[in-house]
Scaffold this motif. Structure first.
Motif, short mmCIF file in Angstrom:
data_model
loop_
_atom_site.label_atom_id
_atom_site.label_comp_id
_atom_site.label_asym_id
_atom_site.label_seq_id
_atom_site.Cartn_x
_atom_site.Cartn_y
_atom_site.Cartn_z
N ASP A 81 4.16 15.68 20.96
CA ASP A 81 5.34 15.57 20.50
C ASP A 81 6.37 14.35 20.54
O ASP A 81 6.45 13.86 21.58
N GLN A 82 6.76 13.67 19.34
CA GLN A 82 7.32 12.78 19.31
C GLN A 82 8.90 12.92 19.08
O GLN A 82 9.69 11.91 18.82
N SER A 83 9.32 14.10 18.86
CA SER A 83 10.70 14.44 18.45
C SER A 83 11.73 14.03 19.83
O SER A 83 11.31 13.98 21.05
N LEU A 84 12.97 13.72 19.29
CA LEU A 84 13.94 13.62 20.32
C LEU A 84 14.60 14.61 21.03
O LEU A 84 15.02 14.53 22.29
N ALA A 85 14.64 15.73 20.09
CA ALA A 85 15.35 16.91 20.82
C ALA A 85 14.70 17.99 19.83
O ALA A 85 14.13 17.80 18.59
N THR A 86 14.89 19.42 20.42
CA THR A 86 14.13 20.61 19.65
C THR A 86 15.42 21.63 19.99
O THR A 86 15.90 21.71 21.16
N LEU A 102 12.74 7.55 13.23
CA LEU A 102 11.46 6.75 12.81
C LEU A 102 11.05 5.77 13.44
O LEU A 102 9.83 5.21 13.35
N ARG A 103 11.86 5.09 14.25
CA ARG A 103 11.55 3.98 15.10
C ARG A 103 10.40 4.40 16.28
O ARG A 103 9.79 3.40 16.72
N LYS A 104 10.18 5.53 16.46
CA LYS A 104 9.27 6.24 17.29
C LYS A 104 8.16 6.85 16.66
O LYS A 104 7.22 7.25 17.25
N MET A 105 7.88 6.48 15.40
CA MET A 105 6.75 7.11 14.75
C MET A 105 5.48 6.24 15.13
O MET A 105 5.47 5.10 15.52
N SER A 106 4.38 6.77 14.99
CA SER A 106 3.00 6.39 14.96
C SER A 106 2.39 6.03 13.68
O SER A 106 3.03 6.28 12.63
N SER A 107 1.54 5.12 13.90
CA SER A 107 0.61 4.81 12.52
C SER A 107 -0.12 5.76 11.70
O SER A 107 -0.47 5.76 10.82
N ARG A 129 0.82 -1.20 -0.13
CA ARG A 129 0.03 0.07 0.05
C ARG A 129 1.07 1.15 0.08
O ARG A 129 1.08 1.92 0.87
N ARG A 130 1.31 1.55 -1.17
CA ARG A 130 2.39 2.78 -1.32
C ARG A 130 1.70 4.04 -1.07
O ARG A 130 2.22 5.00 -0.87
N GLN A 131 0.39 4.02 -1.14
CA GLN A 131 -0.24 5.38 -0.88
C GLN A 131 -0.56 5.58 0.44
O GLN A 131 -1.29 6.64 0.82
N LYS A 132 -0.14 4.92 1.27
CA LYS A 132 -0.33 5.10 2.90
C LYS A 132 1.08 5.08 3.43
O LYS A 132 1.85 4.36 3.41
N PRO A 133 1.42 6.25 4.41
CA PRO A 133 2.71 6.27 4.97
C PRO A 133 2.91 5.07 5.95
O PRO A 133 1.63 4.56 6.51
N VAL A 134 3.83 4.63 6.12
CA VAL A 134 4.17 3.61 7.45
C VAL A 134 4.47 4.17 8.60
O VAL A 134 4.21 3.41 9.82
N GLY A 135 4.35 5.45 8.56
CA GLY A 135 4.38 6.08 9.96
C GLY A 135 4.48 7.72 9.83
O GLY A 135 4.74 8.33 8.82
N VAL A 136 3.93 8.24 10.89
CA VAL A 136 3.91 9.74 11.09
C VAL A 136 4.52 10.17 12.22
O VAL A 136 4.33 9.85 13.28
N LEU A 137 4.99 11.26 12.18
CA LEU A 137 5.64 11.86 13.42
C LEU A 137 5.14 13.47 13.64
O LEU A 137 5.20 14.19 12.76
N HIS A 185 17.46 5.59 10.26
CA HIS A 185 16.81 6.01 11.70
C HIS A 185 16.47 7.35 11.90
O HIS A 185 15.52 7.57 12.32
N TYR A 186 17.55 8.30 11.80
CA TYR A 186 17.47 9.72 12.49
C TYR A 186 17.52 10.59 11.10
O TYR A 186 18.25 10.44 9.96
N PHE A 187 16.60 11.85 11.40
CA PHE A 187 16.42 12.86 10.61
C PHE A 187 16.12 14.03 11.16
O PHE A 187 15.78 14.21 12.43
N ILE A 188 16.37 15.45 10.68
CA ILE A 188 15.88 16.51 11.05
C ILE A 188 15.10 17.31 10.30
O ILE A 188 15.01 17.03 9.18
N SER A 189 14.14 18.05 10.90
CA SER A 189 13.26 18.97 10.20
C SER A 189 13.43 20.42 10.85
O SER A 189 13.36 20.89 11.70
N ASN A 190 13.31 21.49 9.63
CA ASN A 190 13.33 22.86 9.88
C ASN A 190 11.90 23.34 9.89
O ASN A 190 10.98 22.58 9.00
#
Length: 433
Positions: free
Chosen positions: A318-323, A282-287, A241-249, A266-271
């Protein structure tokens, strides 16, 4: 939400806003990522124990060399972490020197993966379109002024069935150079196969503009996307099911402007327009999104300042590891990155800012270790050379400049303070993303 409290007066109630300050906020980071960062950017325990009992005590380059000669590590050479520790003491903060100077805003400054090329991009008078132009930069002999199709190849991302001409906000190559992924204002992600010369996947990813889409690692199977809906989403192309994300943060309170992957899957950052950078696992993401929280304040980042009352608000889920806080994100889609593995062990996060500075944060403690000041306008993009201590910044003042770890005394070529300008010649106020 945790940023307001109610006060009752004679049967009526009103809301009093609590306005914390940066000094009140205690930086917190996940212990695992903090440990991994230190392991990759600090001397090994065996070398430290040979000289100091205190692990926190700084180690000089001389001590590192002595430890190598004595083979304290048992490897007979420097480890990659030893190299990173020695090199990260020499950050590219001297300068700047001019790389290029144009009569339009500088938007892009990026080193190639091997550091052999630097690509700079300046604003042109054009509108957003679904076409990406790909150029063979290695073939410098071929030049064309009358017919640009000799050196430019247009890749059309439009959908004939859609009938909507969308605009592209981000473009990213896969590690093997065979595919491109773009985010656009059609709320979707598109993947272009360069070999097949066509769009092979379209994913309706968000409910607002997709400002950024990128590959998670060199396999190109996993994608990250960020949108004006405030969500980071993870996509696995191997799933049926490629039209559905495997996770949301969730965790941001406004539109996401950029995502940079650490490259380990595993890890990424966002501005984000909420004036923060967040670190994710991404291992801490929700469905799915637990709470798609609307903006706390209505404002337009293209021409308004960020509401001071909103600066220290927190998402309830908030599911982030740090801000990371300190820089500002206004007017344009400002980018952020992990520092290079070779020279810093990815110890730092760096970003442009609308306050005309470059901020370099320490991943382990969240502190601003350096703040580069010279430009006279917004710094939209910056790029740290993968192997040498050189940083290039691009600003709306029309300058593309470089920063180095060292400088010669009385170097006449170095740009002087006071020579900055607010904008290049011929500049007209625009809200181009």
């Amino acid at each position: 939400m945790g940023w307001k409290r109610k006060i009752h007066h004679c049967g009526s109630s009103q809301q009093e806003e609590v306005s914390p300050t940066l000094a009140d906020e205690v930086f917190a980071i996940d212990e695992e990522v903090s440990h991994l960062t230190r392991v990759k950017s600090e001397p090994s325990q065996r070398i430290r124990e040979s000289f100091y009992a205190d692990r926190k005590r700084p180690m000089s380059t001389f001590k590192l060399l002595a430890g190598r000669e004595c083979n304290c590590s048992g490897m007979g050479r420097f480890s990659s972490a030893d190299c990173s520790y020695a090199l990260r003491k020499h950050l590219p903060v001297k300068g700047p020197w001019c790389v290029d100077d144009m009569d339009s805003e500088a938007y892009i400054s990026q080193f190639s993966t091997d550091g052999s090329l630097l690509v700079g991009g300046f604003r042109a008078y054009s509108s957003l379109s679904p076409t990406v132009h790909i150029v063979n930069v290695q073939n410098v002999i071929r030049e064309s002024h009358a017919n640009i199709t000799e050196i430019h190849e247009g890749l059309d991302f439009s959908d004939d069935d859609d009938g909507f001409s969308f605009g592209i906000f981000s473009v990213k190559f896969s590690k093997d150079g065979r595919e491109l992924v773009v985010g656009n204002n059609n709320e979707s992600i598109c993947i272009y196969d360069l070999g097949a010369n066509k769009v092979t996947e379209r994913i309706h990813a968000h409910v607002a503009d997709v400002n950024v889409a990128t590959f998670a690692d060199e396999t190109s199977d996993v994608l990250y996307s960020g949108s004006d809906d405030g969500l980071c989403k993870v996509w696995d192309r191997r799933c049926h099911r490629r039209q559905k994300p495997v996770g949301v943060l969730t965790g941001h309170l406004d539109g996401i402007t950029f995502i940079d992957s650490r490259g380990d899957g595993h890890y990424f950052i966002s501005n984000c327009k909420d004036q923060t950078i967040k670190l994710w696992d991404l291992r801490k993401m929700s469905s799915g999104a637990k709470d798609c929280t609307p903006k706390a304040y209505e404002w337009d980042y293209r021409w308004m300042t960020y509401p001071s009352e909103a600066r220290y608000l927190k998402h309830p889920y908030d599911q982030s590891l740090a801000t990371f806080r300190g820089h500002s994100v206004l007017r344009t889609l400002i980018r952020c990155y992990f520092s290079p593995m070779h020279s810093t062990g990815q110890r730092y996060i760096y970003t442009g800012s609308s306050d005309q500075c470059v901020y370099i944060y320490d991943v382990a403690n969240g502190k601003v270790v350096e703040k580069l000041k010279w430009h006279g306008s917004i710094i939209r993009d910056c790029s740290w050379h993968p192997y040498v201590p050189t940083l290039v910044t691009s600003s709306w003042d029309g300058y593309l400049v470089r920063w180095e770890a060292t400088e010669a005394d009385k170097d006449p070529s170095m740009l002087k303070t006071g020579k900055q300008r607010m904008h290049p010649e011929g500049y007209t106020l625009s809200f181009v993303l």
